[in-house]
Write an enzyme that holds these catalytic residues in place. Structure first.
Site, PDB file in Angstrom:
ATOM      1  N   ALA A  64       0.695  -0.915   0.174  1.00 55.19           N
ATOM      2  CA  ALA A  64      -0.091   0.015  -0.040  1.00 55.19           C
ATOM      3  C   ALA A  64       1.018   1.259  -0.102  1.00 55.19           C
ATOM      4  O   ALA A  64       1.849   1.452  -0.152  1.00 55.19           O
ATOM      5  CB  ALA A  64      -0.957  -0.069   1.440  1.00 55.19           C
ATOM      6  N   GLY A 109       0.296  -5.291   0.918  1.00 62.47           N
ATOM      7  CA  GLY A 109      -0.899  -5.062  -0.089  1.00 62.47           C
ATOM      8  C   GLY A 109      -0.698  -5.881  -1.022  1.00 62.47           C
ATOM      9  O   GLY A 109      -0.668  -6.779  -2.131  1.00 62.47           O
ATOM     10  N   GLU A 112       0.041  -9.355  -0.030  1.00 60.82           N
ATOM     11  CA  GLU A 112      -1.798 -10.148  -0.273  1.00 60.82           C
ATOM     12  C   GLU A 112      -2.727  -9.999  -1.467  1.00 60.82           C
ATOM     13  O   GLU A 112      -2.948 -11.103  -2.065  1.00 60.82           O
ATOM     14  CB  GLU A 112      -2.469  -8.721   0.727  1.00 60.82           C
ATOM     15  CG  GLU A 112      -1.526  -9.021   2.678  1.00 60.82           C
ATOM     16  CD  GLU A 112      -2.378  -7.456   2.725  1.00 60.82           C
ATOM     17  OE1 GLU A 112      -2.225  -6.332   2.984  1.00 60.82           O
ATOM     18  OE2 GLU A 112      -3.093  -8.087   4.450  1.00 60.82           O
ATOM     19  N   GLU A 132       4.133  -4.989   7.477  1.00 59.89           N
ATOM     20  CA  GLU A 132       3.469  -3.890   7.911  1.00 59.89           C
ATOM     21  C   GLU A 132       4.039  -4.355   9.875  1.00 59.89           C
ATOM     22  O   GLU A 132       3.839  -2.959   9.854  1.00 59.89           O
ATOM     23  CB  GLU A 132       1.767  -4.902   8.111  1.00 59.89           C
ATOM     24  CG  GLU A 132       1.266  -4.224   6.503  1.00 59.89           C
ATOM     25  CD  GLU A 132       1.713  -5.645   5.478  1.00 59.89           C
ATOM     26  OE1 GLU A 132       2.635  -6.304   5.664  1.00 59.89           O
ATOM     27  OE2 GLU A 132       1.087  -5.443   4.897  1.00 59.89           O
TER      28      GLU A 132
HETATM   29  N1  DAK Z   1       4.615   2.899  -0.834  1.00 61.05           N
HETATM   30  C1  DAK Z   1       4.618   4.361  -1.360  1.00 61.05           C
HETATM   31  N2  DAK Z   1       5.624   4.591  -1.984  1.00 61.05           N
HETATM   32  C2  DAK Z   1       6.828   3.847  -2.654  1.00 61.05           C
HETATM   33  C3  DAK Z   1       6.222   2.323  -1.149  1.00 61.05           C
HETATM   34  C4  DAK Z   1       5.291   2.323  -0.923  1.00 61.05           C
HETATM   35  N3  DAK Z   1       4.778   1.077  -0.738  1.00 61.05           N
HETATM   36  N4  DAK Z   1       7.261   1.336  -1.924  1.00 61.05           N
HETATM   37  C5  DAK Z   1       8.494   2.428  -2.617  1.00 61.05           C
HETATM   38  N5  DAK Z   1       7.838   3.850  -3.193  1.00 61.05           N
HETATM   39  C6  DAK Z   1       8.654   4.442  -4.276  1.00 61.05           C
HETATM   40  C7  DAK Z   1       9.397   5.086  -3.314  1.00 61.05           C
HETATM   41  O1  DAK Z   1       9.403   5.912  -2.095  1.00 61.05           O
HETATM   42  C8  DAK Z   1      10.586   5.915  -4.480  1.00 61.05           C
HETATM   43  O2  DAK Z   1      10.345   6.926  -4.842  1.00 61.05           O
HETATM   44  P1  DAK Z   1      10.991   8.200  -5.082  1.00 61.05           P
HETATM   45  O3  DAK Z   1      11.738   8.376  -3.975  1.00 61.05           O
HETATM   46  O4  DAK Z   1      11.563   7.608  -6.005  1.00 61.05           O
HETATM   47  O5  DAK Z   1       9.718   9.217  -4.965  1.00 61.05           O
HETATM   48  C9  DAK Z   1      10.138   4.439  -5.049  1.00 61.05           C
HETATM   49  O6  DAK Z   1       8.804   3.924  -4.991  1.00 61.05           O
HETATM   50  C10 DAK Z   1      11.167   3.457  -5.846  1.00 61.05           C
HETATM   51  O7  DAK Z   1      11.686   3.313  -4.808  1.00 61.05           O
HETATM   52  P2  DAK Z   1      13.136   3.275  -3.602  1.00 61.05           P
HETATM   53  O8  DAK Z   1      13.329   4.436  -4.403  1.00 61.05           O
HETATM   54  O9  DAK Z   1      12.965   2.312  -2.096  1.00 61.05           O
HETATM   55  O10 DAK Z   1      13.088   1.492  -4.274  1.00 61.05           O
HETATM   56  P3  DAK Z   1      14.295   0.744  -3.850  1.00 61.05           P
HETATM   57  O11 DAK Z   1      14.753  -0.491  -4.929  1.00 61.05           O
HETATM   58  O12 DAK Z   1      15.889   1.430  -3.107  1.00 61.05           O
HETATM   59  O13 DAK Z   1      13.794   0.094  -2.595  1.00 61.05           O
HETATM   60  C11 DAK Z   1      12.201  -1.270  -1.702  1.00 61.05           C
HETATM   61  C12 DAK Z   1      12.999  -0.387  -3.101  1.00 61.05           C
HETATM   62  C13 DAK Z   1      10.824  -2.457  -1.778  1.00 61.05           C
HETATM   63  C14 DAK Z   1      12.643  -2.071  -0.975  1.00 61.05           C
HETATM   64  C15 DAK Z   1      11.699   0.313  -0.761  1.00 61.05           C
HETATM   65  O14 DAK Z   1      11.243   1.410  -1.936  1.00 61.05           O
HETATM   66  C16 DAK Z   1      10.659  -0.492   0.339  1.00 61.05           C
HETATM   67  O15 DAK Z   1      10.987  -0.429   1.298  1.00 61.05           O
HETATM   68  N6  DAK Z   1       9.656   0.010  -0.324  1.00 61.05           N
HETATM   69  C17 DAK Z   1       8.312   0.399   0.635  1.00 61.05           C
HETATM   70  C18 DAK Z   1       8.238  -1.402   1.457  1.00 61.05           C
HETATM   71  C19 DAK Z   1       6.733  -1.379   2.100  1.00 61.05           C
HETATM   72  O16 DAK Z   1       6.840  -1.145   3.631  1.00 61.05           O
HETATM   73  N7  DAK Z   1       5.641  -2.006   1.308  1.00 61.05           N
HETATM   74  C20 DAK Z   1       4.432  -2.273   2.340  1.00 61.05           C
HETATM   75  C21 DAK Z   1       3.483  -1.547   3.017  1.00 61.05           C
HETATM   76  S1  DAK Z   1       2.410  -1.537   4.156  1.00 61.05           S
HETATM   77  C22 DAK Z   1      -5.260  -1.656   5.562  1.00 61.05           C
HETATM   78  C23 DAK Z   1      -4.770  -2.573   5.132  1.00 61.05           C
HETATM   79  C24 DAK Z   1      -3.497  -2.897   4.165  1.00 61.05           C
HETATM   80  C25 DAK Z   1      -2.363  -2.056   4.175  1.00 61.05           C
HETATM   81  C26 DAK Z   1      -3.115  -0.824   4.892  1.00 61.05           C
HETATM   82  C27 DAK Z   1      -4.406  -0.728   5.182  1.00 61.05           C
HETATM   83  N8  DAK Z   1      -5.997  -1.299   5.779  1.00 61.05           N
HETATM   84  C28 DAK Z   1      -6.721  -2.320   6.577  1.00 61.05           C
HETATM   85  C29 DAK Z   1      -6.726  -0.021   6.731  1.00 61.05           C
HETATM   86  C30 DAK Z   1      -1.394  -2.750   3.570  1.00 61.05           C
HETATM   87  C31 DAK Z   1      -0.225  -1.954   4.163  1.00 61.05           C
HETATM   88  C32 DAK Z   1       1.102  -1.842   3.432  1.00 61.05           C
HETATM   89  O17 DAK Z   1       0.775  -2.452   2.124  1.00 61.05           O
END
Ligand code: DAK
Length: 259
Positions: A64, A109, A112, A132
């Site tokens: 997400a 997400g 998921e 998460e």
């Molecule tokens: N959200 C927003 N932007 C993201 C992103 C994300 N999840 N993942 C990557 N990006 C963006 C980065 O910010 C970056 O943008 P700029 O800085 O270039 O503008 C671009 O994508 C490239 O990412 P990186 O520069 O970080 O690339 P790397 O190769 O260095 O790293 C990475 C790749 C995948 C390891 C890293 O980007 C990363 O850790 N990303 C976050 C992964 C993450 O934590 N995802 C899980 C999110 S939690 C809900 C139900 C479900 C959910 C929420 C609510 N409800 C019922 C209310 C779900 C929650 C989740 O999914």
């Protein structure tokens, strides 16, 4: 402009989540585009298999959108959660099989979404994780339920409690994906699998999906009853009659009409 692209290939289609600049992270707009695309595809009576993948070389869906979530108030958070859950349910209950072609990161997400699909193929570059609990939340788009059902509660707990990243070869060994291939082969392999499914009796495939999915929520005894019901309904179809008649007459048959 939509963040979702659809490419139709005869009786199959490929849905690509197209926001590579953010590693295909799910923001409200992506979720709304996904909902609209799935609603449209569902109307296609002759669609027999759907592939979902992510655009670009790095990511299926990196979760997400954390930037968007970071500023949400409770009302927006709730609406976001409802929209995401709706999309996951649309995928899980989609009338024909859905294959996730996981081309890179499948995080949060994104993991998921892959779990909501019926089958998962992974490129060697695929990476699965639930980050998460490091963000102060639990998986909220079905991850705790679907991962535990797929791999059992012990491995699901380990992955959710620690956020550990699972590479493609481990995902294959643990039954999280059914094939791993070179990145450049992923879509061809997914298409091959989709074509195989599309060539078989569509009503039988639909009934089998219903039986498998529906049975997961039932006791074995009730699941077996449900299987019998789904099985019985196949005998209402011309395809069953024609395929069995051809077998009895020792004729080849693969001309399924979805009736
Ligand atoms: N959200 C927003 N932007 C993201 C992103 C994300 N999840 N993942 C990557 N990006 C963006 C980065 O910010 C970056 O943008 P700029 O800085 O270039 O503008 C671009 O994508 C490239 O990412 P990186 O520069 O970080 O690339 P790397 O190769 O260095 O790293 C990475 C790749 C995948 C390891 C890293 O980007 C990363 O850790 N990303 C976050 C992964 C993450 O934590 N995802 C899980 C999110 S939690 C809900 C139900 C479900 C959910 C929420 C609510 N409800 C019922 C209310 C779900 C929650 C989740 O999914």
């Amino acid at each position: 402009m939509s963040f979702v692209e659809i490419q139709k290939n005869g009786k199959t289609a490929v849905l690509t989540i197209n926001r590579p600049e953010a590693l295909n992270a799910l923001n409200s707009q992506v979720l709304s585009d996904l909902k609209a695309a799935l609603d449209e595809l569902k109307k296609e009576a002759d669609l027999r298999c759907l592939i979902i993948t992510g655009a670009g070389p790095k990511s299926f869906v990196a979760g997400a959108d954390i930037g968007e979530m970071s500023t949400m108030n409770p009302k927006k958070g709730e609406a976001f959660g409802i929209a995401g859950n709706k999309v996951m349910s649309q995928v899980a209950s989609f009338p024909c099989p859905v294959i996730a072609a996981v081309n890179g990161y499948a995080l949060g997400g994104g993991f998921e979404l892959a779990l909501a699909c019926d089958l998962r193929l992974a490129s060697e570059k695929a990476r699965f994780a639930f980050p998460e609990t490091g963000l102060g939340i639990t998986p909220g788009f079905g991850g705790t339920q679907r991962l535990a059902r797929l791999v059992g509660p012990a491995l699901a707990s380990e992955l959710i409690f620690t956020g550990r990243t699972v590479k493609a070869d481990e995902a294959l060994a643990k039954g999280m994906v059914s094939q791993v291939c070179a990145p450049e082969e992923l879509l061809d392999k997914a298409q091959e699998l989709a074509d195989t499914i599309a060539g078989r009796a569509p009503i039988a495939i639909r009934q089998a999906k219903k039986a498998i999915r529906g049975g997961l929520d039932l006791t074995l005894e009730k699941g077996l009853d449900y299987e019998s019901e789904c099985f019985g309904e196949c005998f209402d179809s011309e395809d069953q009659k024609n395929a069995m008649k051809a077998f009895v007459e020792k004729q080849p048959f693969n001309d399924f009409q979805n009736r």
